[in-house]
Design an enzyme around this catalytic site. Sequence first.
Site, PDB file in Angstrom:
ATOM      1  N   LYS A  78     -12.501  -1.793   6.829  1.00  0.00           N
ATOM      2  CA  LYS A  78     -11.802  -2.688   7.749  1.00  0.00           C
ATOM      3  C   LYS A  78     -12.360  -2.524   9.170  1.00  0.00           C
ATOM      4  O   LYS A  78     -12.924  -3.461   9.707  1.00  0.00           O
ATOM      5  CB  LYS A  78     -10.297  -2.448   7.730  1.00  0.00           C
ATOM      6  CG  LYS A  78      -9.579  -3.101   6.543  1.00  0.00           C
ATOM      7  CD  LYS A  78      -9.559  -2.268   5.296  1.00  0.00           C
ATOM      8  CE  LYS A  78      -8.910  -2.989   4.123  1.00  0.00           C
ATOM      9  NZ  LYS A  78      -8.129  -2.072   3.297  1.00  0.00           N
ATOM     10  N   TRP A 104       0.841  -1.209   0.000  1.00  0.00           N
ATOM     11  CA  TRP A 104       0.000   0.000   0.000  1.00  0.00           C
ATOM     12  C   TRP A 104       0.870   1.251   0.000  1.00  0.00           C
ATOM     13  O   TRP A 104       0.558   2.230  -0.683  1.00  0.00           O
ATOM     14  CB  TRP A 104      -0.967  -0.007   1.181  1.00  0.00           C
ATOM     15  CG  TRP A 104      -2.021  -1.061   1.042  1.00  0.00           C
ATOM     16  CD1 TRP A 104      -2.199  -2.163   1.819  1.00  0.00           C
ATOM     17  CD2 TRP A 104      -3.049  -1.130   0.029  1.00  0.00           C
ATOM     18  NE1 TRP A 104      -3.266  -2.914   1.357  1.00  0.00           N
ATOM     19  CE2 TRP A 104      -3.799  -2.308   0.271  1.00  0.00           C
ATOM     20  CE3 TRP A 104      -3.390  -0.316  -1.063  1.00  0.00           C
ATOM     21  CZ2 TRP A 104      -4.875  -2.680  -0.545  1.00  0.00           C
ATOM     22  CZ3 TRP A 104      -4.473  -0.692  -1.860  1.00  0.00           C
ATOM     23  CH2 TRP A 104      -5.195  -1.860  -1.602  1.00  0.00           C
ATOM     24  N   ASP A 158      -1.603   6.467   6.310  1.00  0.00           N
ATOM     25  CA  ASP A 158      -2.688   5.604   5.837  1.00  0.00           C
ATOM     26  C   ASP A 158      -2.971   4.607   6.957  1.00  0.00           C
ATOM     27  O   ASP A 158      -2.187   3.690   7.210  1.00  0.00           O
ATOM     28  CB  ASP A 158      -2.251   4.888   4.553  1.00  0.00           C
ATOM     29  CG  ASP A 158      -3.291   3.890   4.048  1.00  0.00           C
ATOM     30  OD1 ASP A 158      -4.336   3.704   4.710  1.00  0.00           O
ATOM     31  OD2 ASP A 158      -3.053   3.291   2.971  1.00  0.00           O
TER      32      ASP A 158
END
Length: 359
Positions: A195, A102, A171
Amino acid sequence: MSRVYNFSAGPAALPLEVLESIRNDIPDWQGTGMSVMEISHRSKDFISLAERCEANLRELLSIPEDYSVLWTQGGATLQMAMAPLNLAGPNDTVDYVVTGSWGRKAAAEAAKQCNMHIAADSSDRNFTYIPEESDWQRSENAAYLHLTSNETIAGVEFHFVPGGDAPVVADMSSTILSRPINITDYGVIYAGAQKNIGPAGITLVIVHNELLQPVRDNLPHLMMWKSYAESDSMTNTPPTFAWYVADLVLQHLLHLGGLEAMAELNQRKSAKLYAAIDASGFYSNPVEVDCRSWMNVPFILADASLDAQFLDETLAAGLTNLKGHRSVGGMRASIYNAVSEEAVDTLIEFMAEFERTNG
Ligand SMILES: *Cc1c(COP(=O)(O)O)cnc(C)c1O
């Protein structure tokens, strides 16, 4: 009704209590005679939902007054572009610490918009560690430092916050709300909801007010954090249903005792799963102990030819979504807030039994 133990990496498990509230609310939400999906986002009822949601988030995370809470669309992925667009001009330098896939994606987005500099990168050992902060090559005048607090695929989590003058942009898609954090350590925090916050379709951004004014003057309205801040995230029609579910999840977390309670539970869940893996001669996790994730626990079997059988048997035992990401292989148990300790215990028992009969 039969519910499985769901270890999905995302979209991930939601609390059963929240799902039951949704089922109950759908035909007639709060006595409106309509579902929450069928009313205006500018109605009094929806605005009070949005206000409660923000107040509860501020309480859970102890968000100071001088930070704005924004709800956007486009997922965490759009924020990977919005961060450089809002914080840096085309000639400005930004620093990236890449500790997984990511972070690499975020760095690639920034490279299109400004002078992106990799301050550290752990791909040399397949993203199984976080490089020593003292070894990072940071730029003199970086507009910000970007990191991925929890790398969802390799299961690598920062258990510290870097120092320095540049604002930290994080993030936190797969770790937010798993424990208390110190918001003032960060300039910007962003997280896709699917999530730990709610369903896919809504994204949380927490921004220090001093960073709201975009450096560039030609950004589309929906690409400016400032637009969201000035319109209470109703700059256009927001994803009302996802927002409603997020509100229920936050209420549920407060009801459970807030993030201290979640931290205790999450620490315990992850510690026992890692302990079981480390104690076995059959399963292994390659991540350095000091940066193992509380939320995503990848593990491999000593004999990869047993992977398919392992997945078949877990499925039969009511344990789902354990297949690891294709870039890592093996298995991954994502154990977010809504995954119960009972689910983790059941997985550990299953693993021991599988090892006994096949190891
Ligand atoms: C899931 C995830 C993303 C992607 O989020 P989208 O909402 O699908 O854009 C980005 N970063 C991390 C750390 C993630 O876990």
